[in-house]
Design a protein around this motif. Structure first.
Motif, short mmCIF file in Angstrom:
data_model
loop_
_atom_site.label_atom_id
_atom_site.label_comp_id
_atom_site.label_asym_id
_atom_site.label_seq_id
_atom_site.Cartn_x
_atom_site.Cartn_y
_atom_site.Cartn_z
N TYR A 143 0.85 -1.18 0.00
CA TYR A 143 0.00 0.00 0.00
C TYR A 143 0.89 1.23 0.00
O TYR A 143 2.07 1.18 0.33
CB TYR A 143 -0.94 0.01 1.22
N CYS A 144 0.28 2.33 -0.40
CA CYS A 144 0.96 3.63 -0.37
C CYS A 144 -0.06 4.63 0.14
O CYS A 144 -0.75 5.29 -0.63
CB CYS A 144 1.47 4.02 -1.76
N VAL A 145 -0.21 4.69 1.45
CA VAL A 145 -1.21 5.58 2.06
C VAL A 145 -0.82 7.03 1.78
O VAL A 145 0.29 7.46 2.08
CB VAL A 145 -1.31 5.33 3.57
N ALA A 146 -1.74 7.77 1.19
CA ALA A 146 -1.45 9.15 0.80
C ALA A 146 -1.24 10.04 2.03
O ALA A 146 -1.89 9.86 3.06
CB ALA A 146 -2.59 9.70 -0.05
N THR A 147 -0.34 10.98 1.90
CA THR A 147 -0.09 11.93 2.96
C THR A 147 0.14 13.31 2.36
O THR A 147 0.57 13.42 1.21
CB THR A 147 1.13 11.52 3.81
N ASN A 165 7.97 14.76 2.27
CA ASN A 165 9.31 14.22 2.49
C ASN A 165 9.33 12.69 2.40
O ASN A 165 10.25 12.06 2.88
CB ASN A 165 9.87 14.66 3.84
N GLY A 166 8.30 12.12 1.79
CA GLY A 166 8.26 10.67 1.64
C GLY A 166 8.51 10.26 0.20
O GLY A 166 9.16 10.97 -0.56
N VAL A 167 8.00 9.10 -0.17
CA VAL A 167 8.11 8.59 -1.53
C VAL A 167 6.93 9.07 -2.35
O VAL A 167 5.78 8.94 -1.92
CB VAL A 167 8.17 7.04 -1.53
N TYR A 168 7.19 9.61 -3.53
CA TYR A 168 6.14 10.16 -4.38
C TYR A 168 5.67 9.08 -5.35
O TYR A 168 6.44 8.59 -6.18
CB TYR A 168 6.70 11.35 -5.16
N VAL A 169 4.38 8.67 -5.24
CA VAL A 169 3.83 7.61 -6.07
C VAL A 169 2.48 8.04 -6.62
O VAL A 169 1.57 8.37 -5.86
CB VAL A 169 3.66 6.28 -5.28
N LYS A 193 2.81 7.79 2.97
CA LYS A 193 3.02 7.86 4.41
C LYS A 193 4.04 6.79 4.82
O LYS A 193 4.11 5.71 4.22
CB LYS A 193 1.68 7.61 5.11
N ASP A 194 4.84 7.07 5.80
CA ASP A 194 5.79 6.09 6.32
C ASP A 194 5.01 4.83 6.73
O ASP A 194 4.08 4.91 7.55
CB ASP A 194 6.51 6.68 7.54
N PRO A 195 5.32 3.68 6.15
CA PRO A 195 4.56 2.45 6.47
C PRO A 195 4.49 2.15 7.95
O PRO A 195 3.50 1.57 8.42
CB PRO A 195 5.34 1.36 5.72
N LYS A 196 5.49 2.56 8.72
CA LYS A 196 5.48 2.29 10.17
C LYS A 196 4.44 3.13 10.89
O LYS A 196 4.09 2.84 12.03
CB LYS A 196 6.87 2.55 10.75
N CYS A 197 3.94 4.18 10.22
CA CYS A 197 2.96 5.08 10.85
C CYS A 197 1.53 4.82 10.36
O CYS A 197 0.59 5.50 10.77
CB CYS A 197 3.33 6.53 10.57
N ASN A 243 -4.99 5.22 -2.11
CA ASN A 243 -3.95 5.62 -3.06
C ASN A 243 -3.24 4.41 -3.67
O ASN A 243 -2.82 3.50 -2.95
CB ASN A 243 -2.92 6.50 -2.34
N THR A 244 -3.16 4.38 -4.99
CA THR A 244 -2.54 3.35 -5.84
C THR A 244 -3.35 2.05 -5.92
O THR A 244 -2.95 1.13 -6.62
CB THR A 244 -1.11 2.97 -5.41
N LEU A 245 -4.49 1.95 -5.25
CA LEU A 245 -5.25 0.69 -5.26
C LEU A 245 -6.19 0.58 -6.46
O LEU A 245 -6.73 -0.49 -6.73
CB LEU A 245 -6.05 0.53 -3.96
#
Length: 222
Positions: free
Chosen positions: A33-37, A41-45, A51-55, A92-94
């Motif tokens: 997953y790529c949870v939108a934020t 300062n993260g990865v742009y997809v 969002k940081d996967p750990k969060c 996001n991305t799903l």
């Protein structure tokens, strides 16, 4: 020999181009997953930062409220309540979204298209008349159906379609599309309400309309 060299060179170029296209094209996400934020300062997809996967939490994949009727008292008597990536960042991305559509009696969602996704309808309440028109390749064929609760109908990607409540009570539909952002082009708004307006002489000739009628339609839609 020279002709053979040219032939081999052309084959190498074509193979290189094909390899480049295959290398660059990836239809599926490469992560769970790529949870939108809104952070940057993260990865742009795919138009959003991840969002940081750990969060990530379960709430990123959750929303509520589709049980609440929409206000259909204005406009054409239709209210769409969309669950998109803005409302549910986990989408996001799903490649999907979902919506509730409320229709007042006589409510109409005018001819429109979704350029980036097909749409599927599940009627929960009411009586709807729906349809879509094929492309010129299939002779602009019109497909229509009257739908009742429990009925399902699908509108192919990019084709002009419409929905109308022909019952005497409110109607409710759950709709889903094969895109997190399918887009929406309402034909009348796009043709007669563009910004800036299309030259009315062009529209008058294109639609075999009187020039003044085109000016009137542009005033209405703009």
């Amino acid at each position: 020999m020279k002709g053979l060299l040219h032939f081999l060179l052309a084959k190498i170029i074509l193979l290189a181009l094909a390899s480049s296209f295959v290398y660059c094209y990836e239809p599926s996400p490469l992560q769970d997953y790529c949870v939108a934020t809104n952070e940057t300062n993260g990865v742009y997809v795919n138009g959003k930062f991840c969002k940081d996967p750990k969060c990530v939490t379960a709430n990123d994949f959750y929303t509520s409220g589709l049980n609440v009727p929409g206000n259909t008292s204005t406009g054409p008597g239709v209210k769409i309540t969309v669950v998109d990536v803005k409302r549910m960042p986990g989408l996001n991305t799903l490649g999907v979204d979902i919506a509730r559509i409320d229709f007042a009696p006589g409510g109409l969602y005018p001819p429109h298209t979704h350029p980036r996704g097909s749409e599927i309808f599940l009627v929960m309440k009411g009586k709807l008349f729906v349809g879509f028109v094929s492309s010129n390749e299939y002779n602009y064929t019109l497909f229509t159906k009257v739908l009742y609760p429990g009925d399902v109908f699908v509108f192919p990607k990019g084709l002009i379609h419409f929905h109308a409540n022909i019952g005497k009570t409110n109607a409710v539909v759950i709709a889903a599309t094969g895109s997190q952002n399918p887009g929406r082009i309402i034909i009348g708004n796009a043709v007669f309400g563009s910004k800036p307006l299309i030259d009315p002489k062009v529209l008058a000739k294109a639609f075999a309309l009187d020039f003044n009628k085109v000016k009137y339609l542009q005033a209405v839609f703009s």
